[in-house]
Design an enzyme around this catalytic site. Structure first.
Site, PDB file in Angstrom:
ATOM      1  N   LYS A 162       1.909  -3.221   6.820  1.00 46.67           N
ATOM      2  CA  LYS A 162       2.003  -3.293   5.183  1.00 46.67           C
ATOM      3  C   LYS A 162       3.526  -3.264   4.657  1.00 46.67           C
ATOM      4  O   LYS A 162       4.351  -4.135   4.262  1.00 46.67           O
ATOM      5  CB  LYS A 162       1.598  -2.014   4.101  1.00 46.67           C
ATOM      6  CG  LYS A 162       0.002  -2.581   4.264  1.00 46.67           C
ATOM      7  CD  LYS A 162       0.115  -3.914   3.373  1.00 46.67           C
ATOM      8  CE  LYS A 162      -1.434  -3.721   3.240  1.00 46.67           C
ATOM      9  NZ  LYS A 162      -2.112  -5.373   2.367  1.00 46.67           N
ATOM     10  N   SER A 204       1.009  -1.344   0.028  1.00 43.31           N
ATOM     11  CA  SER A 204       0.018   0.041  -0.370  1.00 43.31           C
ATOM     12  C   SER A 204       0.564   1.283  -0.347  1.00 43.31           C
ATOM     13  O   SER A 204       1.789   1.127   0.224  1.00 43.31           O
ATOM     14  CB  SER A 204      -0.870  -0.089   1.104  1.00 43.31           C
ATOM     15  OG  SER A 204      -1.377   1.284   1.678  1.00 43.31           O
ATOM     16  N   TYR A 220      -1.989   0.156  10.578  1.00 45.50           N
ATOM     17  CA  TYR A 220      -2.123  -1.574   9.445  1.00 45.50           C
ATOM     18  C   TYR A 220      -1.200  -0.713   8.701  1.00 45.50           C
ATOM     19  O   TYR A 220      -0.083  -1.637   7.747  1.00 45.50           O
ATOM     20  CB  TYR A 220      -3.828  -0.772   9.042  1.00 45.50           C
ATOM     21  CG  TYR A 220      -3.153  -0.631   7.354  1.00 45.50           C
ATOM     22  CD1 TYR A 220      -3.309   0.441   6.312  1.00 45.50           C
ATOM     23  CD2 TYR A 220      -4.410  -2.323   6.734  1.00 45.50           C
ATOM     24  CE1 TYR A 220      -3.431  -0.002   5.325  1.00 45.50           C
ATOM     25  CE2 TYR A 220      -4.399  -2.017   5.253  1.00 45.50           C
ATOM     26  CZ  TYR A 220      -3.986  -0.953   4.472  1.00 45.50           C
ATOM     27  OH  TYR A 220      -3.869  -0.972   2.589  1.00 45.50           O
TER      28      TYR A 220
HETATM   29  C1  WQD Z   1      -9.313   9.612   1.036  1.00 48.83           C
HETATM   30  C2  WQD Z   1      -9.408  10.922   0.592  1.00 48.83           C
HETATM   31  C3  WQD Z   1      -9.544  11.750   3.438  1.00 48.83           C
HETATM   32  C4  WQD Z   1     -13.329  10.028   3.654  1.00 48.83           C
HETATM   33  C5  WQD Z   1      -6.571   4.180   2.859  1.00 48.83           C
HETATM   34  C6  WQD Z   1      -5.786   3.581   3.261  1.00 48.83           C
HETATM   35  C7  WQD Z   1      -4.619   3.135   2.308  1.00 48.83           C
HETATM   36  C8  WQD Z   1      -6.049   2.255   1.348  1.00 48.83           C
HETATM   37  C9  WQD Z   1      -7.205   3.269   1.563  1.00 48.83           C
HETATM   38  C10 WQD Z   1      -6.808   0.027   2.234  1.00 48.83           C
HETATM   39  C11 WQD Z   1      -8.457  11.904   2.188  1.00 48.83           C
HETATM   40  C12 WQD Z   1     -11.196  11.441   2.964  1.00 48.83           C
HETATM   41  C13 WQD Z   1     -11.996   9.973   3.687  1.00 48.83           C
HETATM   42  C14 WQD Z   1     -14.582  10.445   4.920  1.00 48.83           C
HETATM   43  C15 WQD Z   1     -13.149  12.177   4.270  1.00 48.83           C
HETATM   44  N1  WQD Z   1      -6.463   1.583   2.667  1.00 48.83           N
HETATM   45  N2  WQD Z   1     -12.275  11.321   3.394  1.00 48.83           N
HETATM   46  N3  WQD Z   1     -14.066  11.237   4.762  1.00 48.83           N
HETATM   47  O1  WQD Z   1      -6.020   7.815   3.821  1.00 48.83           O
HETATM   48  O2  WQD Z   1      -6.038   7.750   1.102  1.00 48.83           O
HETATM   49  O3  WQD Z   1      -5.386   5.259   2.623  1.00 48.83           O
HETATM   50  O4  WQD Z   1      -7.716   3.946   2.324  1.00 48.83           O
HETATM   51  O5  WQD Z   1      -5.963  -0.864   1.008  1.00 48.83           O
HETATM   52  O6  WQD Z   1      -3.772   2.150   2.714  1.00 48.83           O
HETATM   53  O7  WQD Z   1      -4.065   4.275   4.264  1.00 48.83           O
HETATM   54  O8  WQD Z   1      -8.212   6.721   1.216  1.00 48.83           O
HETATM   55  O9  WQD Z   1     -10.636   6.856   1.055  1.00 48.83           O
HETATM   56  O10 WQD Z   1      -9.838   6.724   3.995  1.00 48.83           O
HETATM   57  O11 WQD Z   1      -9.881   8.473   2.613  1.00 48.83           O
HETATM   58  O12 WQD Z   1     -13.031  13.229   4.051  1.00 48.83           O
HETATM   59  O13 WQD Z   1     -15.531   9.917   5.058  1.00 48.83           O
HETATM   60  O14 WQD Z   1     -10.774  11.633   1.655  1.00 48.83           O
HETATM   61  O15 WQD Z   1      -9.463  12.756   4.549  1.00 48.83           O
HETATM   62  O16 WQD Z   1      -8.315  12.456   2.096  1.00 48.83           O
HETATM   63  P1  WQD Z   1      -6.869   6.905   2.385  1.00 48.83           P
HETATM   64  P2  WQD Z   1      -9.869   6.933   2.311  1.00 48.83           P
END
Ligand code: WQD
Length: 340
Positions: free
Chosen positions: A156, A124, A152
């Protein structure tokens, strides 16, 4: 080849299974269904008109896994089995370390038992330290395994190190580590897709559930980041492009450990996602700005040029297509794989 697909009933796994079958491989899925549905496998079989052998076992239990795999023949392993909720990992670190590390150690031992030396591992972009000032796109030489903000992500990075160290002791091992950016979307048929249990941690499934009416509004985690509109920017890669990246990795396996980013190289902000999904679904996506989520970085976008070059693979689908396909899945399956 006959591929042991660990975690093959999950969101990424079901799409990888479909792509492998369509490429003519045989697929043996091993899954404990802790965060997946057996229904997904049936959908993949229907879509490909191929059958999938499924073994229900917890890879963190070596004795049970050894018994379950006794007598099985397979040529390669694609390892997608693991817990993946960032927030949950902060609340349950021991569970995450025990599950995610033990399943990898066990799989590597089972591979040795079966004389199998080919491994593709689901890593990841979380392993990267927050991008240094001025770094626009993360390449594989960026610092990794430091500055990680959740268990998490650490699992990885540790799994990558476990694979590197074991390959050093087992020179015949051929491994590829695939650092996923943000997988989104679904197979265009809408028959398989992302079905998170409980409240979605990730942005796209949450937005999809707002669009379908399962959630009232999206909480936008901060709009004061140094990005074009103040909200977080990520590299959203269509899950079909991601799945095809695994096929390309299988064809590239060589002795040693090779590491590749799977991303598009393009960034979308949270507001970009809301707008694109609203366009794709024809639904309003109400939202409210709330405090930033601890551990979030402003921007994480891939430099995918090494994979483009060496794997002869490139993300082909647009973000708009990902929203279209995600909406096809969500609108056809308002409650995911569970009936009702
Ligand atoms: C994306 C953007 C949030 C939810 C994580 C893990 C990665 C992989 C994917 C598993 C960010 C914003 C999010 C919400 C929001 N995990 N957001 N409101 O954090 O980039 O990656 O998930 O395989 O390993 O680190 O993904 O989708 O959680 O967030 O504003 O309800 O959306 O702040 O900018 P992230 P995400």
């Amino acid at each position: 080849m006959r591929i042991l697909l660990a975690g093959g009933a999950g969101y990424i796994g079901s799409h990888v299974a479909l792509v492998l079958l369509e490429a003519g491989h045989e697929v043996l899925v091993v899954d404990d269904y802790s965060n997946s549905s057996r229904t997904a496998i049936g959908r993949v079989e229907n879509l490909t008109e191929r059958s999938v052998e499924v073994i229900d076992c917890d890879l963190a239990d070596l004795t049970a896994s050894r018994a379950a795999l006794h007598g099985q023949q397979f040529d390669a392993v694609i390892h997608l089995a693991g817990l993946k909720a960032v927030g949950e990992s902060v609340a349950k670190p021991a569970h995450y370390y025990r599950t995610n590390l033990t399943s990898t150690l066990n799989l590597l031992e089972l591979m040795a038992d079966h004389g199998v030396n080919k491994l593709v591992f689901s890593s990841s972009a979380t392993v990267y330290a927050p991008a240094a000032e001025g770094v626009q796109n993360l390449d594989e030489d960026q610092p990794a395994g430091t500055g990680i903000t959740n268990p998490y992500g650490w699992t990885k990075a540790m799994n990558e190190q476990i694979i590197r160290d074991i390959q050093h002791s087992r020179p015949e091992l051929e491994a590829v580590l695939l650092r996923y950016f943000n997988p989104v979307g679904a197979h265009p048929s809408g028959r398989i897709g992302e079905d998170p249990s409980g409240i979605p941690n990730n942005l796209m499934p949450f937005v999809a559930q707002v669009a379908i009416g399962r959630r009232d509004r999206l909480a936008v985690f901060g709009d004061q980041y140094p990005t074009h509109d103040g909200t977080g920017v990520r590299d959203y890669i269509h899950v079909m492009d991601l799945a095809e990246g695994h096929l390309a990795a299988l064809d590239h396996l060589r002795a040693g450990v090779a590491t590749y980013n799977l991303g598009t190289g393009e960034g979308q902000s949270v507001f970009d996602v809301v707008q694109a999904f609203s366009d794709a679904s024809g639904r309003e996506i109400p939202y409210e700005i709330v405090a930033p989520r601890p551990g979030d970085v402003a921007k994480a976008v891939a430099d995918p040029s090494k994979a483009n070059r060496e794997l002869n693979w490139r993300a082909k689908r647009t973000f708009a297509e990902a929203c279209r396909d995600s909406w096809a899945w969500q609108s056809q399956n308002p409650n995911g794989y569970s009936a009702g």
